[in-house]
Motif scaffolding. Structure first.
Motif, PDB file in Angstrom:
ATOM      1  N   ARG A 445     -16.700 -19.630 -46.154  1.00 56.20           N
ATOM      2  CA  ARG A 445     -16.666 -20.705 -45.950  1.00 56.20           C
ATOM      3  C   ARG A 445     -15.487 -21.414 -45.838  1.00 56.20           C
ATOM      4  O   ARG A 445     -15.617 -22.330 -46.784  1.00 56.20           O
ATOM      5  N   LEU A 461     -17.395 -30.297 -36.521  1.00 51.84           N
ATOM      6  CA  LEU A 461     -18.708 -30.652 -37.068  1.00 51.84           C
ATOM      7  C   LEU A 461     -19.729 -29.351 -35.354  1.00 51.84           C
ATOM      8  O   LEU A 461     -20.440 -28.693 -36.095  1.00 51.84           O
ATOM      9  N   ASP A 462     -19.317 -29.770 -34.584  1.00 48.19           N
ATOM     10  CA  ASP A 462     -20.088 -28.925 -33.026  1.00 48.19           C
ATOM     11  C   ASP A 462     -19.405 -27.446 -33.038  1.00 48.19           C
ATOM     12  O   ASP A 462     -20.047 -27.582 -33.261  1.00 48.19           O
ATOM     13  N   ALA A 464     -19.545 -25.784 -35.850  1.00 47.56           N
ATOM     14  CA  ALA A 464     -20.250 -25.700 -36.873  1.00 47.56           C
ATOM     15  C   ALA A 464     -22.229 -24.998 -36.523  1.00 47.56           C
ATOM     16  O   ALA A 464     -22.467 -24.846 -37.022  1.00 47.56           O
ATOM     17  N   GLU A 465     -21.874 -26.254 -35.667  1.00 45.21           N
ATOM     18  CA  GLU A 465     -23.757 -26.597 -35.115  1.00 45.21           C
ATOM     19  C   GLU A 465     -23.613 -25.080 -34.273  1.00 45.21           C
ATOM     20  O   GLU A 465     -24.757 -24.335 -34.031  1.00 45.21           O
ATOM     21  N   ARG A 466     -22.517 -25.161 -33.009  1.00 45.78           N
ATOM     22  CA  ARG A 466     -22.900 -24.341 -32.362  1.00 45.78           C
ATOM     23  C   ARG A 466     -22.793 -22.201 -33.058  1.00 45.78           C
ATOM     24  O   ARG A 466     -23.507 -21.047 -32.290  1.00 45.78           O
ATOM     25  N   THR A 467     -22.299 -22.261 -34.057  1.00 52.19           N
ATOM     26  CA  THR A 467     -22.153 -20.840 -34.905  1.00 52.19           C
ATOM     27  C   THR A 467     -23.840 -20.755 -35.858  1.00 52.19           C
ATOM     28  O   THR A 467     -23.536 -19.790 -36.204  1.00 52.19           O
TER      29      THR A 467
END
Length: 467
Positions: A445, A461-462, A464-467
């Motif tokens: 990270r 942020l988007d 990170a949300e997808r992964t």
């Protein structure tokens, strides 16, 4: 039950090899007859076995007494070491040096459990002690012994955690401390603690084992009290972590306890406590105690696997887990005894396995220093071999706080740690370490550098949300 110890529960010293029982210990805490280590034993504990001749210690009364002390305002009762003083050698209360050590949490590790393939995994985090390592539980007791004997100077050889702990307890007891450390082979986070607590710190151009040799010669010539784990008072204090663990588990032992292996004093102490608790009927069975070493500092692993535990061959220790970078462990015979008595196993793990395990423990919101993470890495191997079953209950002993070695953590998450390992050639394609190294990128990270723009932050942020 009386708080004061009586003659029936008095502790005595004996040699672990020849059985000699001296009235007191020499300055180097070695047997004067054969040169091996000393230990405490309690001959009065086995006195009596029936209703007409009851045992000296009643397990139910002990459990109730220790529980009652948790509500006490007395300093000794608030300590997670001194609270169990009925099972310790006697030290007068006026000489006790305490920082409120012990009382460390027992955490569930659900993510780590899934990674290891077990259903019931917890961690006893000894890094939550006052100086952020397990050493405090032994140091409170051994430093108090030095104070009772009116020593002005105490000393240790250290890879970091011992020096921090000793310096703190020496300062608290108005004693001076001398620290011998191997130059360039210690975490600066740990060294900074010893400096802040006022220790005279000497960086010697040698490894940890060389520091131990110098220290041993020193205490034979000068009035300096040795506070490494060859000191049996250290082992007595450290064994309370196992007593506290059993209390936290309602006196129902887990199937396995897994401990990092460096100088092997901690595994010896925990094993000693388990055997004593079984003798006193505080527990009804023994958990299997297993010891995990780093591949680059694995003399005990090699002793058991190659020589059947009959001898130990020192190695030149080389591991990024600095707390266990020890090539000639002093307490190997004690550790072997508890390994065999509990039916445990010994295993070794690679640098990459340690780093990944450390990140996985961090992902459970806990965190630990690298040496602690060998426990999870070792558990994975013990599960794959079938020694640990999926339905077994397991407790990992985490020995140091995550902030003990922040450079390791930063290098891991930036990808620099494995770059060094790959350059060293220890991660050839197709090897288990290569697979572990590939896995690391999913655990890393690293900080993301962005313009000061809301849209850029939302995009991150988007993603990170997808992964």
């Amino acid at each position: 039950m009386s708080i004061a110890q009586n003659t029936e529960t008095a502790a005595k010293l004996r040699c672990i090899s020849c059985g000699a029982a001296p009235d007191s210990a020499a300055q180097d805490f070695r047997c004067t007859a054969c040169g091996d280590l000393l230990e405490f034993f309690f001959p009065g504990w086995t006195f009596g076995s029936d209703a007409f001749n009851p045992p000296a210690l009643d397990p139910a009364a002990l459990k109730a007494l220790w529980l009652d002390r948790r509500a006490s305002g007395e300093a000794l009762d608030q300590s997670g070491v001194w609270r169990f003083r009925e099972l310790l050698p006697h030290i007068a209360a006026e000489h006790a040096i305490t920082l409120g050590e012990g009382n460390t949490p027992l955490y569930r590790l659900p993510r780590c459990a899934r990674a290891a393939g077990v259903e019931n995994l917890r961690a006893k985090h000894q890094g939550m002690n006052p100086t952020a390592s397990f050493k405090d539980t032994g140091m409170t007791f051994a430093a108090s012994s030095a104070h009772e004997r009116k020593f002005r100077w105490v000393a240790c050889a250290s890879t970091g955690n011992t020096s921090a702990s000793m310096a703190a307890y020496a300062a608290r007891g108005n004693m001076h401390s001398l620290v011998l450390i191997p130059e360039g082979k210690i975490s600066w986070g740990k060294l900074s603690q010893a400096l802040d607590y006022g220790a005279l710190t000497c960086q010697l151009r040698t490894d940890f084992d060389g520091c131990v040799r110098i220290l041993t010669d020193l205490v034979r010539q000068k009035p300096v009290y040795l506070l490494n784990s060859v000191n049996p008072y250290r082992i007595e204090g450290q064994k309370t972590a196992a007593i506290e663990l059993m209390e936290q588990l309602g006196w129902e032992p887990p199937d396995h306890i897994i401990v990092p292996g460096g100088n092997l004093g901690n595994s010896s102490a925990i094993g000693k406590a388990l055997l004593e608790m079984l003798e006193l009927k505080l527990i009804s069975r023994l958990p299997k105690l297993s010891i995990i070493q780093a591949h680059g500092a694995n003399p005990f692993y090699r002793s058991v696997r190659e020589f059947g535990g009959k001898k130990i061959e020192p190695v030149i220790a080389d591991t990024l887990a600095t707390a266990i970078r020890i090539g000639n462990p002093a307490s190997w015979k004690k550790a072997l005894r508890v390994l065999q008595a509990t039916g445990g196993e010994v295993e070794e793990v690679s640098e990459v396995e340690i780093a990944n395990a450390k990140a996985e423990i961090g992902a459970d919101g806990i965190g630990c220093e690298p040496a602690s993470a060998v426990t999870l890495a070792g558990l994975k191997k013990l599960h794959r071999s079938g020694f640990v079953k999926s339905g077994d209950s397991v407790v990992l002993i985490l020995t140091g706080h995550a902030l003990k070695d922040p450079d390791f953590t930063i290098k891991f998450h930036r990808g620099d740690l494995f770059a060094d390992i790959l350059v060293a050639g220890s991660c050839a394609s197709g090897t288990p370490d290569a697979a572990e190294a590939a896995k690391a990128r999913y655990l890393q990270r690293a900080p993301i550098v962005l313009d000061a723009d809301l849209g850029a932050v939302i995009a991150a942020l988007d993603a990170a949300e997808r992964t």
